[in-house]
Write an enzyme that holds these catalytic residues in place. Structure first.
Site, PDB file in Angstrom:
ATOM      1  N   GLU A 324      -2.855  38.063  -0.054  1.00  0.00           N
ATOM      2  CA  GLU A 324      -2.583  39.299  -0.811  1.00  0.00           C
ATOM      3  C   GLU A 324      -1.917  40.309   0.120  1.00  0.00           C
ATOM      4  O   GLU A 324      -2.359  41.452   0.255  1.00  0.00           O
ATOM      5  CB  GLU A 324      -3.895  39.872  -1.362  1.00  0.00           C
ATOM      6  N   CYS A 421     -12.134  44.271  -8.379  1.00  0.00           N
ATOM      7  CA  CYS A 421     -11.842  45.493  -7.625  1.00  0.00           C
ATOM      8  C   CYS A 421     -10.916  46.424  -8.382  1.00  0.00           C
ATOM      9  O   CYS A 421     -11.057  47.637  -8.303  1.00  0.00           O
ATOM     10  CB  CYS A 421     -11.263  45.153  -6.254  1.00  0.00           C
TER      11      CYS A 421
END
Lengths: 661, 661
Positions: A324, A421
């Protein structure tokens, strides 16, 4: 502007959310969505009361740790942060508008958290419930300080909102305990977290407590990061090379954790994007509060690398799903992109901190870009579906197994995520949006975002009421009514001239003011005067549709153009233009017409363009052919704002469109 | 042409390699490289005598299995195939040219193999040495039948080359044993291999032995594949879900192994590309030899899907590194491509088998495309460096960690590979190239490839000598001297008219022959006559530089053009054109000039083109800008044949170039 001429820069004070009341057609929809849908929905999820959603276990983990329930820990090692981010969002809502019922729920949750906290102040339900003897043995992977950081942010926010000290005291005890564990002194652990977050949280804790210990601790974590010998490598050796996630022997990827170099020596954005953004936010904070110029210089260098070489036009960051993470300069693939919603939220945090130190419009430009495109696009119009990854080009055929390099890309927003998240991060950002509109420095009120509403700000020892009225982001006309509330009436109102705007007009009480060099300062139009009640500043930002090109080194965008109007980046969707969007070409001279449309996507401006299309049905079916290409056909292409995509079912989308040479 | 009108189609006989002697400027270089460098180098590697190369263990594994040495098995579970493929390549070399020294080395190796073979005929050193009680427990992953298949191919090839039966007898015993193990009868294992290969090998074994048992067994493996209940899933259950590679519980990816459907029901190329190519080769063989039309129809359907929807212009197949596999129709990314060298070799096998059944030029066109581009490009000019993956677009900055989606792409050929399938596969193909030039069917000699040399072929009961003289692939003039060797002089010589050629001329003994419908048959120019000694057929194929476009649904190629001349696809390299090749644009009217150049890349034709370039140095440094693009600059672009790329150090390369609209 060198803010570091003095020993320590001045830094804007936080604006309390009950002093900035948003009344804005565009944003009220989303803020209400957070209040009425996202936060209540989240609470149900956190309590495992939501049919269909993956179980969360987050509240239950605290109850187990508190001895109120029997059972095993459930979820990710950082599951606690879902509760913390929810409490933080709730705090911002309560700070803006008291809500006794919601406050009662939060108080009860805080009571449980208090009961879960250990004697010595430790608070992380994974380790309390599951591996009590493994505390601080795997900072690299187990997010203990990250969890602490989010709980600290919640404690600070709840205290600011309600004045109640209970959660604040809990996190102070936790932070005090952490301070006894970490440091370079003998007997302490010379470590830092695998996921940065506690640094910025400790600054907030310092801000409300004025306890220097927290600022020092935050600074320690930044100073120590990346020093040799590398803590994560030493830690791995102590664990006999075993990884938490796989159980296998592994090497630690130092760059992924931004621990390959001391933070002041990092010159290129690298590694996990959210980690870097949170780290930079903390760095800017600590730099400002300690007057550490070398730390601020590192912020400047990394800011520059990100926004001039590694940021998508949508304000997305992170070019690769592998970790990521950032990849390398000018590598901005539109289809295999990561651009996590949380990373853009982190970019907004970082930009906001930079603005609080040096109010330059370039920071607010990026903040606006990320906010109006990636962040608001991260959430569906129903408030219940979210993007984690925000692609700039999608072919649904390629996702979901078509070609596995797209496995991380979803063509429509998903209901919730195992690793949740992004949704709570969107909630906490939007519920605190009032913090991002203005900053005050010296004798100047800086207006960074054009969002309608009322504010009461302290400037130059006095107080002033502002009332911003606008149909922004759809229209560039903004009126700000200024009413001093005290005898102090001499101050400056600064209005950001956005980077997308090449023509603006200013009137003060109806009188035109030329926008010359005396007025323009660091990208802001400054109006300095002795203000009288109900003075009106009117700004007209020309908001034409503009064609944007990328730096030629961005390979994926070469020969392509994107449309932007105001802060919005636009895109083509299959719903309006059929499939095979790559077949479209926009002539250089194509007329571009903006039009207000009310419909399924709310009230938005679309852009119509005369385009050309190579129709595959006119082709001879061969995979390769030396035959002449068939002539392209005229068609009208319809662009919608990027944030609104994927609200009408699954289909193709692209931001960058081929341009006729 | 429906070859299936009769009960069983006629199928071309194999042409012995001592009957086709290649004398060709282009190919002799590579064939000599295989003989003088690749095969000797491989032998040293297989014997672990090569400093710097990864240890192989392949020969040593056989010595251990034979009881000649103590030790553990080393290498992949299919390590034996390196020895088998080496022996196969050596066989082809010996078939063309006797070489007692090399034959002696091979004989010694075969002796060891014989000693390694078990009493019951079993022969796989991994299971003999390491897991003797695990035979046939993991067909999905452990390649036992794949290993058997390669050894069978070696045994057949060595027998054909030398007349020696030893290895042939070894593999017959192995095949006989396999036949007792597998089948749908009670007590047998109703399985098939995880990596297809044995099917085509058993056909070869049938061809030399005429033992129907082998053909039946090969057909069984194809018939059984993909039948329900799925064998691989049942096998996985028996292993308690444990994977060989990871030791974890895993699901088996049926599509990856082309076992998701019975082979006759598979309509789209899917899964691991090499596996599919080997399977299709076996399917075409079995279809032809058994007259199974449904099997042949499946071959036709999959051929069509591959070449019209899933093949790169270079003859590469496999669009994704995930599973080294096909992805979906028109998904042909140039940069994240897989296009394994072995998969193109497999495509050549498949095309060759189809040609042996139905001589249509479309099969030979694809065979030529794969051969002259991906396969010969898979090997460096030094014969010691190989590509496994053959990208059509490379930016070295992106490989080697820049962006992990390119981790499988190497910007230069590597010296050897841990999993060394490609180099020995190139060796066995090039050393048997003589098999691919001609086929004979009915009264017709089909010329598929234009490669200089002499051949002696049987046609219509007689024998004929052909002498092909040409500077192909650089020049389109081919002369074939025909001399009947027997009283039978009435037959047809068919010459392929390549798909890239739109203008050709034919002369027989200097007399022009019009290429009308009576002459053109399935893409071949046919010359039917009573031949006299030294009759000369002259073919002139116009070989201009042509512009090729892709089907519009190929997203990565939209708006782009590729250049081709003769069988060669061309590319731009950084060595000739500087970096940032994506900045180049080829105007539609650009003049394209081919020029012979002698240099580092040998004697090749380059193409010069007047092109335009957007120079990033003229840009304003912003990542995104509404400013006008700077005007493009004129430059001369130099294209080289794709196969020759990456022989001048590391640099960018692209096949597809943006075309001015």
């Amino acid at each position: 502007m060198d803010m570091w001429q003095a020993e320590k820069p001045q830094r804007s004070e936080r604006v309390s959310l009950n002093k900035v009341r948003i009344q804005d057609d565009f944003w009220n929809y989303y803020i209400n969505l957070v209040r009425d849908v996202v936060v209540p929905y989240q609470w149900e999820v956190l309590n495992d009361r939501m049919d269909g959603a993956d179980p969360s276990g987050a509240v239950r983990n605290f109850r187990i740790a508190a001895g109120l329930e029997q059972g095993d820990f459930y979820g990710f090692v950082f599951q606690d942060t879902d509760v913390a981010k929810w409490l933080e969002a709730v705090s911002y809502m309560l700070e803006a508008d008291r809500n006794p019922e919601l406050e009662e729920i939060a108080d009860q949750m805080i009571d449980i958290i208090g009961q879960a906290q250990q004697e010595d102040g430790y608070l992380d339900t994974y380790f309390i419930v599951k591996e009590p003897d493994k505390r601080w043995t795997n900072l690299t992977e187990c997010h203990e300080l990250y969890v602490a950081g989010h709980m600290i942010e919640a404690g600070v926010a709840y205290y600011r909102a309600t004045g109640k000290r209970k959660l604040l005291d809990i996190v102070c005890r936790f932070a005090d305990y952490i301070d006894t564990v970490f440091g370079t002194e003998p007997g302490k652990l010379a470590g830092y977290d695998g996921h940065q977050e506690i640094e910025l949280a400790l600054v907030k804790l310092y801000e409300v407590t004025q306890n220097e210990r927290y600022l020092r601790l935050g600074r320690y974590f930044l100073d120590q990061r990346g020093q040799q010998p590398f803590f994560f490598e030493q830690e791995l050796k102590k664990r006999n090379g075993k990884s938490f996630w796989s159980g296998f022997e592994e090497h630690v990827d130092l760059t992924y954790h931004q621990s390959h170099l001391p933070v002041r020596q990092q010159e290129k954005a690298a590694g996990h994007a959210v980690r870097l953004m949170y780290m930079l936010t903390g760095m800017a904070d600590v730099a400002a509060l300690t007057g550490d110029k070398s730390l601020f210089d590192a912020c400047l260098k990394l800011w520059d690398n990100i926004v001039t070489k590694q940021m998508y036009i949508t304000g997305g960051v992170g070019s690769t799903s592998h970790g990521e993470a950032f990849s390398f300069d000018y590598d901005l693939p539109n289809d295999t992109v990561y651009a996590e919603t949380c990373a853009s939220i982190g970019l907004i945090f970082f930009a906001h901190r930079m603005l609080k130190i040096t109010p330059e419009s370039k920071y607010a430009d990026v903040m606006e870009r990320a906010l109006y495109n990636t962040v608001v696009g991260g959430m569906a119009r129903d408030g219940k579906h979210f993007f984690y990854v925000n692609p700039l080009e999608v072919d649904p055929k390629a996702c979901g197994g078509g070609n596995h390099k797209f496995d991380h890309v979803k063509p429509v927003r998903r209901e919730w995520f195992g690793c949740a998240c992004c949704p709570p991060n969107v909630a906490r950002l939007l519920s605190s949006l009032g913090e991002y509109i203005y900053t005050v420095q010296d004798q100047t009120i800086y207006t960074h975002l054009y969002i309608g509403g009322e504010a009461e700000l302290k400037v130059g020892g006095g107080t002033v009421a502002l009332k911003q009225t606008t149909d922004y982001p759809w229209d560039g006309r903004i009126a700000i009514e200024v009413t001093p509330q005290s005898r102090q009436t001499d101050f400056t109102l600064a209005l950001r001239l956005p980077d997308w705007c090449s023509d603006a007009e200013l009137r003060v009480n109806g009188e035109p003011c030329p926008l010359d060099n005396r007025v323009m300062k660091n990208g802001y139009i400054t109006v300095h005067r002795n203000w009288n009640a109900r003075d009106i500043v009117e700004l007209r930002l020309e908001m034409p549709v503009v064609r944007v090109h990328s730096h030629p080194l961005v390979r994926g965008n070469i020969g392509k153009v994107a449309l932007q109007r105001g802060p919005f980046v636009y895109c083509l969707e299959q719903a309006d233009n059929g499939e095979n969007l790559h077949e479209l070409v926009l002539p250089k001279t194509a007329e571009l017409t903006a039009r207000r449309v009310d419909g399924q996507l709310g009230s938005i401006m679309t852009i119509q363009a005369e385009a050309l299309r190579l129709d595959e049905k006119k082709w001879n079916d061969a995979l390769y052919s030396t035959a002449e290409l068939p002539p392209m056909e005229q068609m009208t292409a319809t662009f919608i704002p990027y944030y609104a995509w994927a609200n009408r079912g699954e289909g193709e989308m692209t931001v960058w469109v081929r341009e006729q040479q």
